[in-house]
Design an enzyme around this catalytic site. Structure first.
Site, PDB file in Angstrom:
ATOM      1  N   HIS A  47      -3.171 -16.825 -42.112  1.00  0.00           N
ATOM      2  CA  HIS A  47      -3.885 -15.802 -41.322  1.00  0.00           C
ATOM      3  C   HIS A  47      -2.925 -14.865 -40.607  1.00  0.00           C
ATOM      4  CE1 HIS A  47      -3.666 -17.497 -37.164  1.00  0.00           C
ATOM      5  NE2 HIS A  47      -3.788 -18.683 -37.724  1.00  0.00           N
ATOM      6  N   ASP A 107       2.434 -19.384 -36.046  1.00  0.00           N
ATOM      7  CA  ASP A 107       0.960 -19.316 -36.121  1.00  0.00           C
ATOM      8  C   ASP A 107       0.526 -17.852 -36.174  1.00  0.00           C
ATOM      9  OD1 ASP A 107      -1.693 -19.941 -36.142  1.00  0.00           O
ATOM     10  OD2 ASP A 107      -1.799 -20.568 -34.046  1.00  0.00           O
ATOM     11  N   GLU A 135      -8.536 -15.375 -37.490  1.00  0.00           N
ATOM     12  CA  GLU A 135      -8.744 -16.827 -37.455  1.00  0.00           C
ATOM     13  C   GLU A 135      -8.855 -17.300 -36.008  1.00  0.00           C
ATOM     14  OE1 GLU A 135      -7.947 -21.018 -37.023  1.00  0.00           O
ATOM     15  OE2 GLU A 135      -6.651 -19.447 -36.286  1.00  0.00           O
ATOM     16  N   GLU A 136      -8.119 -16.636 -35.106  1.00  0.00           N
ATOM     17  CA  GLU A 136      -7.944 -17.197 -33.761  1.00  0.00           C
ATOM     18  C   GLU A 136      -9.141 -17.010 -32.832  1.00  0.00           C
ATOM     19  OE1 GLU A 136      -5.746 -19.177 -33.064  1.00  0.00           O
ATOM     20  OE2 GLU A 136      -3.898 -18.733 -34.152  1.00  0.00           O
ATOM     21  N   ASP A 143      -1.534 -23.160 -42.302  1.00  0.00           N
ATOM     22  CA  ASP A 143      -1.763 -22.726 -40.918  1.00  0.00           C
ATOM     23  C   ASP A 143      -1.340 -23.824 -39.946  1.00  0.00           C
ATOM     24  OD1 ASP A 143      -2.526 -21.350 -38.685  1.00  0.00           O
ATOM     25  OD2 ASP A 143      -4.665 -21.765 -38.908  1.00  0.00           O
ATOM     26  N   HIS A 198       0.672 -21.019 -29.594  1.00  0.00           N
ATOM     27  CA  HIS A 198      -0.115 -20.181 -28.679  1.00  0.00           C
ATOM     28  C   HIS A 198       0.623 -19.855 -27.383  1.00  0.00           C
ATOM     29  CE1 HIS A 198      -4.272 -21.291 -30.634  1.00  0.00           C
ATOM     30  NE2 HIS A 198      -3.362 -20.919 -31.515  1.00  0.00           N
TER      31      HIS A 198
HETATM   32 ZN   LIG Z   1      -3.371 -20.479 -36.863  1.00  0.00          ZN
END
Ligand SMILES: [Zn+2]
Length: 496
Positions: free
Chosen positions: A313, A325, A359-360, A387, A459
């Protein structure tokens, strides 16, 4: 995940499962083997597998592996995505620039490229600051700063902030036991501690799943009892006073993740007496934006209508530059196409590279793909998504029939020199963006990486290019390309 938590927030979890691959993994943590299970059996090809993988195909798979292990295409693309384009939050100009960039690069490789238009949410971070303004034995004039960052879908405090008493709980049950009387008008901190030992022992996604339910559903459960704001202890495995953002179900109150050290501080002081916080969070929900999935086909020579998806993604959180990510997943998929073109290996079935958007924050990219392409899912032969970072690959999580796993024994042999022989059967879709395909019966694969450090950076502002080790990324590109070409060129499609 405990039954208590699941019954407490059943609908929230149903929705979370659609958008979060990591929670999926955690919902069904890998079982400890009682005896030697099939996925640990030494690679050994059955007669059917040998028919499916003639010597020429095995030679080609070895050539693909060698080419990917000796090339820095994926890393150069990742450097561009993370350093030149930067953070790629859903709805941002950078996310759309990334889609345009990936589309152009795949066109350069000779693929048929389409930008599938989608509508995405657009949430932007604002000011974020917090201090403790009252606590037991406070020295006059002290500023106890609390390091935090807003969660996606957080609403705003007044511009000048709000001040309220803090209530700390460890579990949803504790919150319910307090009830509205003790929660209304307060700031609730959920202090669920990430199980670092579990992560260090190889069960990082199980540890994540246990903690992330509070990030996902905590703010809503606090709001339902009248809380004026919600805080969650950061869901992460390293303590460098870094807050970890992430998706949270809209709760219509300000919501933030606090660094683990600050969650400890608040919990300790709260055990001694009253603690008050001044909290300022001013994120905004802007109007929805137009964005894109990148869908790029390398047409099959024999069965162009049959499709094998490789994907990652493209969107990231805004704090870092989205290297692990999930820029890494996107560039692995790009390199799959690049290696085949470089080696002049035409797939027999169509190889489809997808760079998923959003996606997030809700999965609108995957939903749009499903809406348009689900009539064609019977011709989707398999789908792969990466992912879970870019550390050394161990193999794949596989949602497919046991016979399909068995049919891939020759691929295990090819990947043995990398150490990526695991074909771990799962009961859940092994990737958020491919979950609808998986649910429709498409054999689905998630690249399984060493996850021991993934949640150190996940994140956070520290999800940056330096966290990706070039040699590890090359291994990942190799395992995705080898499996993808096996799936496009094995004689029979996988049983389903
Ligand atoms: Zn991800």
């Amino acid at each position: 995940m405990t039954q208590a938590a699941r019954s407490f927030v059943p609908t929230l979890f149903a929705a979370l499962l659609l958008i979060s691959p990591v929670s999926l993994s955690a919902q069904n943590p890998p079982q400890q083997p009682q005896s030697v299970p099939s996925f640990m059996a030494p690679p050994q090809a059955s007669q059917a597998a040998q028919r499916n993988f003639p010597p020429l195909l095995l030679q080609q798979l070895s050539a693909i592996k060698a080419a990917a292990l000796n090339d820095d295409y994926a890393y150069r693309q990742l450097a561009h995505l993370t350093e030149n384009i930067g953070p790629r939050a859903t709805g941002s100009p950078q996310a759309n620039a990334a889609a345009e960039y990936v589309a152009a690069e795949l066109r350069k490789l000779g693929l048929e490229v389409r930008l599938q238009q989608i509508t995405v949410p657009h949430w932007v971070r604002g000011a974020e600051a917090a201090t403790l303004v009252e606590y037991p034995a406070m020295v006059q004039g002290t500023t106890q700063k609390i390091v935090l960052t807003a969660l996606g879908s957080s609403t705003s405090t007044p511009a000048e902030g709000l001040t309220a008493d803090l209530v700390t709980v460890d579990t949803f049950d504790e919150l319910q036991a307090l009830g509205r009387d003790k929660v209304a008008g307060k700031i609730v901190l959920f202090n669920e501690i990430f199980d670092k030992q579990k992560a260090a022992a190889g069960l990082a996604f199980a540890a994540y799943g246990e903690a992330v339910r509070y990030r996902a559903a905590g703010p809503k459960s606090a709001a339902d009892l009248g809380a004026v704001a919600a805080l969650v202890r950061s869901v992460g495995s390293a303590d460098y006073r870094l807050p970890h953002t992430g998706f949270s179900f809209p709760a219509a109150i300000p919501a933030a993740a606090v660094a683990a050290e600050d969650a400890d501080l608040i919990a300790h002081l709260s055990s001694q007496g009253k603690v008050r916080m001044h909290l300022t969070l001013t994120p905004q929900k802007l109007p929805d934006e137009t964005s894109y999935n990148v869908i790029a086909d390398l047409k099959g020579s024999e069965h162009p209508e049959q499709i094998v998806v490789v994907s990652g993604h493209l969107d990231s959180w805004d704090l870092g530059t989205g290297a692990i990510d999930d820029g890494a997943g996107v560039v692995m998929a790009m390199e799959t196409a690049e290696v085949l073109q470089r080696l002049h290996l035409r797939p027999a079935r169509t190889l489809r590279v997808i760079a998923w958007m959003d996606e997030e924050t809700g999965g609108s990219g995957a939903k749009a793909y499903t809406t348009e392409y689900s009539p064609d899912f019977p011709h989707h032969i398999a789908a792969i998504e990466s992912d879970a970072g870019a550390a050394h690959p161990l193999g794949f999580d596989v949602k497919a029939l046991p016979a399909a796993v068995d049919a891939l024994r020759p691929v295990q042999s090819v990947l043995q020199s990398i150490g990526a022989t695991v074909l771990q059967p799962t009961t859940y879709p092994p990737g958020a963006d491919i979950s609808a395909m998986s649910d429709a019966g498409v054999p689905a694969f998630g690249v399984m990486q060493d996850g021991r450090t993934y949640f150190h950076y996940h994140h956070t502002a520290a999800d940056t290019l330096d966290k990706v080790i070039p040699a590890d990324l090359r291994e990942n590109a190799a395992v995705m390309a080898v499996l993808a070409y096996a799936l496009t060129n094995m004689k029979d499609p996988l049983p389903r």
